[in-house]
Structures are given as C-alpha cells and as structure tokens.
Scaffold this active site. Structure first.
Site, short mmCIF file in Angstrom:
data_model
loop_
_atom_site.label_atom_id
_atom_site.label_comp_id
_atom_site.label_asym_id
_atom_site.label_seq_id
_atom_site.Cartn_x
_atom_site.Cartn_y
_atom_site.Cartn_z
N LYS A 1 -53.42 -17.69 -25.61
CA LYS A 1 -52.51 -18.21 -24.59
C LYS A 1 -53.26 -18.97 -23.51
CE LYS A 1 -48.73 -14.87 -25.03
NZ LYS A 1 -47.97 -13.80 -24.35
N ARG B 1 -53.70 -9.43 -37.79
CA ARG B 1 -53.03 -10.54 -37.15
C ARG B 1 -53.13 -11.79 -38.03
NH1 ARG B 1 -55.99 -12.36 -31.80
NH2 ARG B 1 -54.50 -14.07 -32.06
N GLU C 1 -45.60 -10.07 -23.80
CA GLU C 1 -45.74 -10.23 -22.36
C GLU C 1 -45.23 -11.62 -22.00
OE1 GLU C 1 -49.06 -10.16 -18.75
OE2 GLU C 1 -49.72 -9.94 -20.83
#
Length: 587
Positions: free
Chosen positions: A305, A295, A60
């Site tokens: 973020k 992850r 994104e």
C-alpha cells in the site's frame, strides 16, 4: 445449525476446507451461541448460531484493495457460502493516522462489485473494530488487574534495544514489575489524555525470553492524539492490531480466522489474548481459530500500500483506478470482470506455499470469462489507407457480421464496404516475407466479411513506413455468396470504411514494471517502471459501436478484448480501454 450434508462444493479441496469439514463433523462448533450481534460473554446469548461457520474479511481502511485482497475476499466469502455460513465485512480501523472514509466507501463498493454481500439471511454483518473500542478497553483493564499487562514508560528506542533478537533473549522492562494498581492508574491517565504521544504504552506481560519475538511483551495500546474517521476525538489511546484483531473475531463469533502466512508467528499471541480473556469471563468458547495461507504475489507488480500510494502521489500513475494499477478499482477500470477475478482466485488455489503467479494466468481467466459474453466488433488501431482502384465510384456494398459467432440469436451488425478503407499497418508489407500471408504487392487476401482483394502497390516513406496501399477487388468474391468459394487465400484481414468509421481514443496497456519482482531485495523499484506501459492511440471503429454503453465489453476481432471506459466514454466521444489481447495467432 446448517445441514452440512448439502454443502455446495464450488472449488477444489484444500487444507482449509478439510479443516472446516473436520470441525463441522466433529461437533466442535455445534454449541455456539449468537446474540444476533457481536457481544462478549457478559451479555446473554441464549440462541444457537444458525450459521455453520463464520469467516470475515477484515481490511484496514488505509488504501484501496488490490488483486492480492481478491484472494482473501473470494476465500472468506466463498467458504461461508459453501458451508452454510456467514462472512462478516469488518474494518480494522484502529489507526486513525492513516485511515479515511474514502477508503471505507471504496472497499465496500469493490466487495459488492466482486459479487459478495454481508447482508443475508436477515443478518447485516458490517462491522468496525472501532465499534468495540469500549470492549477492548475493558479487556485491557482486566489484563492489567490480573497482572497480564503493564504500562511501560520506556522510550521506543529503549524498548527496541531490550527486545533482543532471534539469537538473543530480551530483557525485562524496569516497569514490568510495577503493581497492577499503578499500571491501572497510568493506563487511565493515558485514556484521559494526560501523557504525550510516545511517552508510554500498555504491554502484555508474557515472556521476554521467548524464542518467538511476538511474545516478548508486545504492545497492546499506544497514545495517538488524532481524530478518528468514525469516533472523532472520543479516544486518544488506540489498540494495536494484534490485540484488537483476536478480540474482534471473538466478539463476532468468528469460527475460522483466515490470515496470510506473515501472521503465522503472530498466532501464539492471538491465542494468548483469547485464552486470557476467556479465563476472565469476557469471551465465549469455542474461541476463534486462526489459520494461515499463502498470499498472492503477481509478477511485474507491487502490492505494498505504501508503494501504491507513492505511485499515486508522485503522479507516476493517474490515480488509484489507473488501469495499470493492480488495485481492484484499476482492474475494473481496465475492464476486468468480477467473474474473471473469481475464476482466477479459484484456479490459483489455496496452499501453505508462497505463490508467484504470472499475469498471464489472470489474463487467461479474463478471456475465458469474456469469450462467451463479449459482442464482436471491428476496429483499426494503427490505420493505413487502402484504396481499391477498380471500385465503382460512389458505390457502397452492404456487409454484415454476427454480434457473436456462438450466439446467432444476438443478430447481425451492419456496415458498408467502399473504395477507401482503413486497414492495420501491421497487415501490410512493402515486399513479400517468408510466412507472411497478408498484404504485399501481388498477394491476395480476403477483407473479413467482404471481398477478396489483390495488392497492387504499397507506398512507403524514406524510413520504410507504410503510407498507403493500392489494391483491386474481385466483384464476385463477396463473403456469403457462391463466388466466394472460388477464391483460395491464406490471409484474412479486418477493415473499416473511411466513409463511416467512428473515431475513438483507445488506451493500450502493458505491465507497469519491466522487472518480474520489482520490489524484491534492494532494487530501486521506481527505476523499474515501464515507461511504455500506457499508450493512447486514435483508432477507427465500425459504425455499430456508436451505440456502445459505458463499461460494455467487446472483442475487437483479431485485436483483443476492449471495454468502453466506465468514466470517460460517451456516444459523442468514444473512449475504450484494451483489457487484454487475444492469444497469439498464426501469421
């Protein structure tokens, strides 16, 4: 179809590779068609897909990529490379409130810098979810008409209250059983901007009593009166990520949709969306298959973020490319190489188990990548003046050293030894210490590539800080001459002549946080910032570094690997970043 017998295996086996190899050998992917561009089943696609597999990297554009993204980039592009496939670069730009062209540009530049491309085999596979807004809308209308979706006018608080919990089932919305015609009318009114934000959403009609909360009538569309960075004000309703993502995968003919483990519980909804739309004739089979992997979590780091944005906006770091940041632009600025990051991602591997990795693993990969390619040089970071009392006045002794010990073809660098030198403060003691073999009164050491000297005196201040060293040299001990072998010393130190030393700003870095897991639990993560994570020193460099180019790497002997800053360095004002130290050496 690609010939899988020539698959290039560049990484150790893992469960994802095993899945791909099974899919290829079983023929599950053989009959896939491809229109040469993303399309749905309503458009002709008579040609077979020449790519063995199709993967995608779908960030994104709401921030800068970090080291955790590197694992996904290397995995998706690497698998496509190894199995004769294609990896699509796709932006999931479905939330106009947080997204910006700045992030798009940075992400594209970073993926290219890492060594990967979405332009190959006459295909250019750069896409945006916003390319599919009309297709996503058409699919939503179909779901409404077929009684698989409805417009809900409850408030967000009411929907949350009726959702239930892990131990309690949810409750049906009072709008769940409204007719498809009424929901379709409301949905079109949403599209026309006739209702305010938050007044209604489009929801899938699945099962409010499902043990998987993601299947309790999840939202498909919400109202957002925000300008999109690509479509402007064309739309005022935007699809939710969990709805847009599987459809985007299917339109692009993705075979293996690789996600991190937090999306494992979302997979049933991913499959539900695809199956309903395939039943309706919108999507071709075989449908994409979602597979999850662990992850990457790096100790002494945050990768959220939101938290990275807070570090930047609060001024605690100097920007997204601050070398203390775990962003890939920050690592690049610090001097990490694409090869080192790819090597790191290969070494940590792919598994279903959550990973916590120490930064030293990344540093080892960097050293392994830089060691054979970084030219050598000499620098003094914490200078102390060394005066050689018996040095002939005005004399300059030519010395030389290899640019790289394993690459004789790279030639030699030249510099001079004189009677006044800069040496490292850490190489000096006012008195002998057990296990210390460098400069202290009465001890002999070799000046690297120069002469053997004997320390005569060490001047210190009232706090014991070394201020000056006085020594004498042995004229017949110069390195490379017959007399050099007559002197047996245990210490070997580096130096730079005061007369020709090059002044430079050198930035030194440590971990940004003092806690191994700064954002775990209920910790006050901002209080755990390491205030000493950055230190600027005025250093003295050997004269050959006057020709160093921006972004050029060097090993400063005995100190570590450094890079000429890619933004601030110039021959008039040298600026270096310490990328990583050397392995701890014996004293």
């Amino acid at each position: 179809m690609a010939d899988t017998t020539t698959t290039k295996q560049t990484a150790p086996p893992n469960f994802i590779r095993a899945l791909i190899e099974h899919d290829l050998s079983s023929g599950r992917l053989t009959q896939r068609s491809w229109a040469g561009r993303p399309s749905d089943a309503r458009q002709p696609a008579s040609q077979r897909d020449g790519a063995g597999i199709r993967t995608r990297f779908p960030p994104e554009p709401n921030g800068y990529l970090h080291i955790g993204h590197a694992k996904s980039i290397c995995l998706n592009f690497g698998l496509a490379r190894d199995y004769g496939g294609r990896c699509h670069m796709r932006f999931d730009d479905t939330n106009p409130v947080k997204e910006d062209q700045e992030y798009v540009d940075s992400i594209l530049d970073t993926v290219r810098w890492l060594g990967f491309s979405w332009d190959e085999h006459s295909e250019s596979n750069l896409y945006f979810a916003s390319d599919y807004f009309q297709a996503l809308y058409d699919c939503a209308e179909y779901l409404i008409k077929s009684s698989h979706a409805y417009v809900d006018e409850q408030s967000a608080e009411q929907m949350r209250a009726k959702r239930g919990s892990l131990t309690e089932p949810g409750e049906d919305s009072p709008y769940r059983h409204r007719s498809p015609e009424e929901s379709l009318m409301r949905f079109r009114e949403m599209r026309e901007g006739k209702h305010p934000e938050g007044s209604m959403v489009l929801r899938a009609k699945i099962d409010m009593r499902s043990p998987n909360l993601n299947l309790r009538d999840p939202a498909l569309y919400r109202i957002r009166f925000a300008e999109h960075h690509r479509t402007g004000n064309q739309w005022c309703i935007y699809p939710m990520y969990d709805y847009a993502h599987p459809i985007s995968d299917a339109l692009e003919n993705i075979t293996h949709s690789l996600c991190t483990l937090e999306f494992e519980d979302h997979r049933p909804f991913y499959d539900w969306v695809l199956e309903r739309l395939a039943e309706g004739g919108f999507l071709r089979r075989p449908l994409p298959q979602q597979t999850e992997f662990a992850r990457l979590n790096l100790y002494y780091t945050v990768t959220s973020k939101r938290k990275l944005q807070e570090l930047v906006s609060s001024g605690r770091v100097k920007g997204w490319d601050d070398p203390r940041m775990p962003t890939l632009v920050g690592l690049r600025r610090r001097g990490f190489t694409p090869g080192s990051i790819q090597l790191f991602c290969e070494r940590i591997g792919v598994s279903k188990a959550n990973q916590w990795v120490d930064p030293s693993v990344l540093e080892i990969a960097l050293r392994d990548d830089l060691e054979p390619q970084a030219r050598r040089a000499t620098a003094v970071m914490d200078p102390v003046l060394l005066e050689i009392e018996n040095w002939p006045q005005g004399h300059r002794e030519a010395c030389e050293a290899p640019w790289h010990p394993q690459h004789p073809g790279w030639g030699q660098r030249q510099f001079h030894c004189t009677g006044r030198l800069w040496v490292e403060r850490d190489d000096v003691r006012a008195a002998a210490e057990k296990g210390f073999f460098r400069l202290f009164p009465g001890n002999r050491v070799r000046l690297r590539y120069g002469f053997v000297i004997e320390c005569r005196a060490v001047d210190v201040d009232s706090d014991g800080k070394v201020l000056r060293v006085v020594a004498r040299y042995f004229a017949d001990s110069r390195s490379g001459t017959a007399g050099a072998d007559s002197y047996k010393v245990k210490g070997n130190i580096h130096w730079v002549s005061v007369d020709e030393a090059l002044a430079a700003d050198v930035h030194l870095y440590e971990n940004l946080f003092t806690d191994p897991q700064p954002d775990s639990g209920e910790k006050d993560w901002l209080s755990l910032i390491n205030e000493d994570a950055h230190r600027l020193v005025k250093a003295w460099l050997e004269p050959s570094l006057a020709k160093a180019q921006a972004a050029e790497h060097f090993q400063f002997e005995r100190l570590g690997y450094f890079v000429a800053d890619r933004l601030e360095h110039s021959t008039e004002r040298p600026v270096f970043q310490r990328t990583v130290g050397l392995k701890q050496a014996s004293r």
